[in-house]
Scaffold this active site. Structure first.
Site, PDB file in Angstrom:
ATOM      1  N   SER A 152       0.818  -1.218   0.000  1.00 32.07           N
ATOM      2  CA  SER A 152       0.000   0.000   0.000  1.00 32.07           C
ATOM      3  C   SER A 152       0.851   1.266   0.000  1.00 32.07           C
ATOM      4  O   SER A 152       0.551   2.233   0.691  1.00 32.07           O
ATOM      5  CB  SER A 152      -0.961   0.004   1.188  1.00 32.07           C
ATOM      6  N   ALA A 193       2.838   2.766  -5.419  1.00 29.79           N
ATOM      7  CA  ALA A 193       2.584   1.861  -6.544  1.00 29.79           C
ATOM      8  C   ALA A 193       1.306   1.067  -6.314  1.00 29.79           C
ATOM      9  O   ALA A 193       0.417   1.018  -7.184  1.00 29.79           O
ATOM     10  CB  ALA A 193       3.784   0.931  -6.746  1.00 29.79           C
ATOM     11  N   THR A 242       7.135   5.044   0.691  1.00 20.94           N
ATOM     12  CA  THR A 242       6.464   6.227   0.136  1.00 20.94           C
ATOM     13  C   THR A 242       6.210   7.283   1.210  1.00 20.94           C
ATOM     14  O   THR A 242       6.460   8.475   1.008  1.00 20.94           O
ATOM     15  CB  THR A 242       5.118   5.812  -0.502  1.00 20.94           C
ATOM     16  N   GLN A 260      10.874  12.495   0.827  1.00 21.38           N
ATOM     17  CA  GLN A 260      10.993  13.918   1.161  1.00 21.38           C
ATOM     18  C   GLN A 260      11.036  14.788  -0.089  1.00 21.38           C
ATOM     19  O   GLN A 260      10.176  15.629  -0.327  1.00 21.38           O
ATOM     20  CB  GLN A 260      12.268  14.146   1.985  1.00 21.38           C
ATOM     21  N   ARG A 291      24.313  10.434  -7.052  1.00 20.29           N
ATOM     22  CA  ARG A 291      24.469   9.873  -5.698  1.00 20.29           C
ATOM     23  C   ARG A 291      25.623   8.904  -5.521  1.00 20.29           C
ATOM     24  O   ARG A 291      26.249   8.858  -4.465  1.00 20.29           O
ATOM     25  CB  ARG A 291      23.200   9.112  -5.332  1.00 20.29           C
ATOM     26  N   ARG A 310      20.105   5.105  -9.788  1.00 18.34           N
ATOM     27  CA  ARG A 310      18.870   5.875  -9.988  1.00 18.34           C
ATOM     28  C   ARG A 310      19.110   7.375  -9.837  1.00 18.34           C
ATOM     29  O   ARG A 310      19.765   7.826  -8.898  1.00 18.34           O
ATOM     30  CB  ARG A 310      17.827   5.445  -8.965  1.00 18.34           C
ATOM     31  N   LEU A 316       9.550   7.729  -7.258  1.00 17.93           N
ATOM     32  CA  LEU A 316       8.097   7.919  -7.136  1.00 17.93           C
ATOM     33  C   LEU A 316       7.497   8.035  -8.536  1.00 17.93           C
ATOM     34  O   LEU A 316       6.402   7.539  -8.806  1.00 17.93           O
ATOM     35  CB  LEU A 316       7.798   9.176  -6.312  1.00 17.93           C
TER      36      LEU A 316
HETATM   37  P1  FAD Z   1       6.558   1.280  -0.642  1.00 17.19           P
HETATM   38  O1  FAD Z   1       6.093   2.661  -0.652  1.00 17.19           O
HETATM   39  O2  FAD Z   1       7.710   0.905   0.115  1.00 17.19           O
HETATM   40  O3  FAD Z   1       5.321   0.336  -0.313  1.00 17.19           O
HETATM   41  C1  FAD Z   1       5.507  -1.051  -0.145  1.00 17.19           C
HETATM   42  C2  FAD Z   1       4.274  -1.618   0.532  1.00 17.19           C
HETATM   43  O4  FAD Z   1       4.309  -3.034   0.485  1.00 17.19           O
HETATM   44  C3  FAD Z   1       4.163  -1.248   2.003  1.00 17.19           C
HETATM   45  O5  FAD Z   1       2.809  -0.942   2.244  1.00 17.19           O
HETATM   46  C4  FAD Z   1       4.538  -2.532   2.727  1.00 17.19           C
HETATM   47  O6  FAD Z   1       3.985  -2.684   3.995  1.00 17.19           O
HETATM   48  C5  FAD Z   1       3.969  -3.562   1.769  1.00 17.19           C
HETATM   49  N1  FAD Z   1       4.562  -4.896   1.859  1.00 17.19           N
HETATM   50  C6  FAD Z   1       5.867  -5.251   1.755  1.00 17.19           C
HETATM   51  N2  FAD Z   1       5.979  -6.598   1.865  1.00 17.19           N
HETATM   52  C7  FAD Z   1       4.737  -7.085   2.038  1.00 17.19           C
HETATM   53  C8  FAD Z   1       4.212  -8.388   2.215  1.00 17.19           C
HETATM   54  N3  FAD Z   1       4.976  -9.490   2.252  1.00 17.19           N
HETATM   55  N4  FAD Z   1       2.865  -8.530   2.371  1.00 17.19           N
HETATM   56  C9  FAD Z   1       2.041  -7.447   2.370  1.00 17.19           C
HETATM   57  N5  FAD Z   1       2.487  -6.189   2.207  1.00 17.19           N
HETATM   58  C10 FAD Z   1       3.828  -6.014   2.031  1.00 17.19           C
HETATM   59  N6  FAD Z   1      11.877   8.596  -4.110  1.00 17.19           N
HETATM   60  C11 FAD Z   1      11.598   9.672  -4.878  1.00 17.19           C
HETATM   61  O7  FAD Z   1      11.344   9.531  -6.064  1.00 17.19           O
HETATM   62  N7  FAD Z   1      11.604  10.915  -4.319  1.00 17.19           N
HETATM   63  C12 FAD Z   1      11.875  11.140  -3.009  1.00 17.19           C
HETATM   64  O8  FAD Z   1      11.849  12.266  -2.550  1.00 17.19           O
HETATM   65  C13 FAD Z   1      12.198  10.030  -2.197  1.00 17.19           C
HETATM   66  N8  FAD Z   1      12.528  10.192  -0.899  1.00 17.19           N
HETATM   67  C14 FAD Z   1      12.735   9.086  -0.122  1.00 17.19           C
HETATM   68  C15 FAD Z   1      12.993   9.248   1.234  1.00 17.19           C
HETATM   69  C16 FAD Z   1      13.136   8.148   2.053  1.00 17.19           C
HETATM   70  C17 FAD Z   1      13.425   8.330   3.518  1.00 17.19           C
HETATM   71  C18 FAD Z   1      13.028   6.847   1.514  1.00 17.19           C
HETATM   72  C19 FAD Z   1      13.156   5.639   2.375  1.00 17.19           C
HETATM   73  C20 FAD Z   1      12.804   6.683   0.153  1.00 17.19           C
HETATM   74  C21 FAD Z   1      12.655   7.792  -0.664  1.00 17.19           C
HETATM   75  N9  FAD Z   1      12.413   7.645  -2.032  1.00 17.19           N
HETATM   76  C22 FAD Z   1      12.154   8.745  -2.800  1.00 17.19           C
HETATM   77  C23 FAD Z   1      12.205   6.335  -2.616  1.00 17.19           C
HETATM   78  C24 FAD Z   1      10.686   6.091  -2.732  1.00 17.19           C
HETATM   79  O9  FAD Z   1      10.052   6.611  -1.590  1.00 17.19           O
HETATM   80  C25 FAD Z   1      10.337   4.633  -2.870  1.00 17.19           C
HETATM   81  O10 FAD Z   1      11.130   4.023  -3.836  1.00 17.19           O
HETATM   82  C26 FAD Z   1       8.876   4.483  -3.268  1.00 17.19           C
HETATM   83  O11 FAD Z   1       8.063   5.150  -2.333  1.00 17.19           O
HETATM   84  C27 FAD Z   1       8.495   3.030  -3.352  1.00 17.19           C
HETATM   85  O12 FAD Z   1       7.113   2.945  -3.508  1.00 17.19           O
HETATM   86  P2  FAD Z   1       6.458   1.507  -3.578  1.00 17.19           P
HETATM   87  O13 FAD Z   1       4.992   1.714  -3.666  1.00 17.19           O
HETATM   88  O14 FAD Z   1       7.115   0.701  -4.612  1.00 17.19           O
HETATM   89  O15 FAD Z   1       6.848   0.813  -2.185  1.00 17.19           O
HETATM   90  C1  SIN Z   2      15.779  12.887  -1.119  1.00 22.34           C
HETATM   91  O1  SIN Z   2      14.889  13.659  -0.792  1.00 22.34           O
HETATM   92  O2  SIN Z   2      16.990  13.123  -1.068  1.00 22.34           O
HETATM   93  C2  SIN Z   2      15.385  11.551  -1.616  1.00 22.34           C
HETATM   94  C3  SIN Z   2      15.112  11.641  -3.038  1.00 22.34           C
HETATM   95  C4  SIN Z   2      15.135  10.289  -3.667  1.00 22.34           C
HETATM   96  O3  SIN Z   2      15.435   9.284  -3.034  1.00 22.34           O
HETATM   97  O4  SIN Z   2      14.863  10.245  -4.863  1.00 22.34           O
END
Ligand code: FAD
Ligand code: SIN
Length: 535
Positions: free
Chosen positions: A12, A15, A42, A46, A286, A382, A388
């Site tokens: 959740s 994606a 997600t 920041q 990076r 990346r 995102l």
């Molecule tokens: P997530 O948002 O990680 O969601 C994964 C979901 O899957 C969660 O709900 C989790 O509980 C669930 N899940 C996992 N395993 C299981 C399972 N076995 N069963 C059920 N549920 C499960 N990217 C950017 O582009 N810009 C930014 O500014 C940025 N800042 C960031 C700052 C931080 C501190 C971090 C950690 C990352 C940042 N990133 C940024 C990277 C970006 O946030 C992530 O790559 C992106 O949010 C991933 O989205 P997602 O939906 O793929 O996964």
């Molecule tokens: C950040 O805000 O520096 C994170 C950006 C990212 O992971 O893409």
């Protein structure tokens, strides 16, 4: 229990929720998520979302910056797809209620981050992810076609190997959903779906120091690998250059946007050092910045370097970075008055489950989006804020492809057996789980970090094989818990990272090894692909 739905979404974050909202226009959707619904990478994002909105910018420039960061391994068609769809997907988020920061003229305020030659980061101050997550969850809540199951952990994808005897297994694999543990009742149910969308995020928790929250244990990659899907580029783990260095701060991220806003990296003695390493200095990609910091720390013996933004006015700093300002104040660091102590930390998995331009994995009926995937967008490194973007674009693509898949078939579900846990017992040995977890994290940090060598990788491989063997034995004898599922997945993902790193006998992007310090285009200008062969 067995639950039937048209679409099963696992995860959740941006994606999973984006895909669920679109799929719900065409059928019933079950979203399972392993903790509270907003707990995801997600939620902590920041900096923002990279997309072309400025008149002086162009798709080609964004594409060029992405390709350059990716060090020769990006798939240009995948890059073009996310860049060209970016503005439309961002506008959709805006219309769902994400309050992106705007200028007085009503246009999006565009930030800048490492590797970008232009201002193109759409953001909500310095807490973009939290607002994206809230808006998506609100849309999910008001949608009668979506049921969201919190505290439900996917254990295994259901494929032919759960249904047929090994002799009868067909060549092509299909996914019919997943076995899911309901954490609060300890019950394991079958969530059966015509199409499954994997959106489980990354695996930063495989390292001792990480910006990722506890959910990031690489479950989706491990589940897919065990099911026989192809996995790519796991050696390319991105270390964010600037996480807060403080004994209690748990690798809190100091956004790259701070450098985009003028922040400079300096040593303890106050010397700016990035100019020695790259023409873009503190705004270099990076991989370059993280290695430069690693090298400065090794040279000086200091435990951190510093990020200095004190030349900007306190008003501006607090208004642009309220979340970072407040968090640092909690640790008695006033970023308007003093440089911020920072160190690199594991941040983002560029590799994952291989998907094509339609978000299809190598298993029929299984689609994937977000950090769990290897779409070809990021190559060997990346570009900031492309994650995102990739997640929201590929969630859109995955929903379209999954709908096409479901609407073009008749579904006769085979007889899918209940989860069989006969012969297992409740163990009292839970200390083994936390101990094994720490061992894996330390091993990965010490031997498979920013700078690698063949000797360290080989040692890491032989140790992780032993640890995995012990975990598998424990897993087979023990009643399943969330902790055990995550430990088993972490161990699998650790091994995939190490194996991939050993296969790449060159240095490129995020993979740097002292034994092969140069790029080798002749032999390694390709993805690293792993697939389990005994399924
Ligand atoms: P997530 O948002 O990680 O969601 C994964 C979901 O899957 C969660 O709900 C989790 O509980 C669930 N899940 C996992 N395993 C299981 C399972 N076995 N069963 C059920 N549920 C499960 N990217 C950017 O582009 N810009 C930014 O500014 C940025 N800042 C960031 C700052 C931080 C501190 C971090 C950690 C990352 C940042 N990133 C940024 C990277 C970006 O946030 C992530 O790559 C992106 O949010 C991933 O989205 P997602 O939906 O793929 O996964
Ligand atoms: C950040 O805000 O520096 C994170 C950006 C990212 O992971 O893409």
């Amino acid at each position: 229990m067995s639950l039937h739905t048209d679409y099963l979404v696992i995860g959740s974050g941006i994606a999973g929720l984006s895909a669920a909202i679109k799929l719900a226009q065409k059928g019933t959707v079950a979203v399972v998520t392993k903790k509270q619904k907003n707990e995801s990478n997600t939620n902590y994002a920041q900096g923002g979302i990279a997309a072309v909105f400025d008149e002086g910018d162009s798709f080609d420039r964004h594409i060029q910056d992405t390709l350059q960061a990716g060090a020769g391994l990006c798939h240009e068609d995948a890059v073009r797809l996310i860049v060209e769809q970016g503005p439309e997907r961002v506008r959709e988020l805006f219309s769902l209620g994400v309050p992106f920061t705007q200028k007085e003229n009503g246009r999006f305020d565009l930030g800048r981050e490492g590797g970008h030659h232009h201002h193109r980061i759409v953001h909500v101050k310095d807490h973009t992810g939290r607002d994206v997550e809230q808006a998506l969850l609100a849309a999910v809540k008001s949608n009668a076609n979506i049921t969201l199951y919190e505290h439900h952990v996917a254990i295994e994808l259901i494929t032919e190997h759960h249904i047929f005897s090994p002799q009868l297994q067909p060549m092509e694999l299909h996914c019919w959903g997943a076995y899911v543990l309901a954490v609060q009742t300890n019950q394991i149910d079958r969530f059966l779906a015509k199409a499954t969308i994997l959106a489980t995020g990354g695996c930063g928790q495989v390292y001792q120091h990480t910006t990722n929250p506890a959910i990031a244990t690489g479950d989706g990659v491990a589940l897919s690998y065990r099911a026989g899907a192809t996995i790519g580029n796991m050696e390319f783990m991105q270390f964010h250059p600037t996480s807060l260095y403080h004994p209690e701060a748990n690798s809190f991220l100091i956004s790259e946007a701070v450098r985009g806003f003028g922040g400079r990296l300096i040593t303890k003695a106050g010397e700016s050092f990035m100019e020695k390493y790259h023409p873009m200095a503190s705004l270099a990609p990076r991989d370059v910045v993280a290695r430069a910091i690693d090298s400065e720390m090794k040279k000086s013996g200091d435990p951190c370097v510093y990020l200095d933004i004190t030349h900007k006015s306190a008003e501006e700093i607090k208004s642009h970075f309220p979340h970072i300002y407040e968090n640092c104040m909690n640790y008695k660091i006033d970023i308007t008055q003093e440089p911020i102590p920072v160190v690199p930390a594991a941040h983002y998995a560029c590799g994952g489950v291989i998907t094509d331009l339609q978000a299809r994995t190598s298993i029929g009926g299984l689609f994937a989006a977000g950090e769990v995937t290897c779409t070809g967008v990021h190559g060997a490194n990346r570009l900031a804020s492309n994650s995102l973007l990739e997640a929201v674009v590929f969630a859109h693509v995955a929903s379209e492809t999954a709908v096409g898949y479901v609407e073009s078939r008749r579904f006769d579900f085979p007889d899918i057996p209940r989860w069989d846990d006969s012969g297992t017992f409740n163990s009292e040995e839970w200390v083994l789980i936390s101990h094994d977890q720490m061992e894996i994290k330390n091993l990965m940090w010490d031997y498979v970090g920013i700078v690698r060598s063949t000797l360290r990788l080989e040692r890491a491989l032989s140790r992780i094989r032993l640890i995995r063997q012990e975990i598998e034995n424990f897993y087979r004898r023990t009643k399943i818990t969330e902790g055990l599922i995550e430990l088993r997945n972490l161990a699998t993902v650790a091994q995939l990272i190490i194996q991939s790193a050993l296969m790449r006998k060159e240095s490129r992007g995020l993979h740097y090894t002292t034994d092969y310090p140069k790029k080798d285009d002749e032999n390694f200008l390709h993805d690293t692909v792993l697939q389990r062969i005994d399924v």
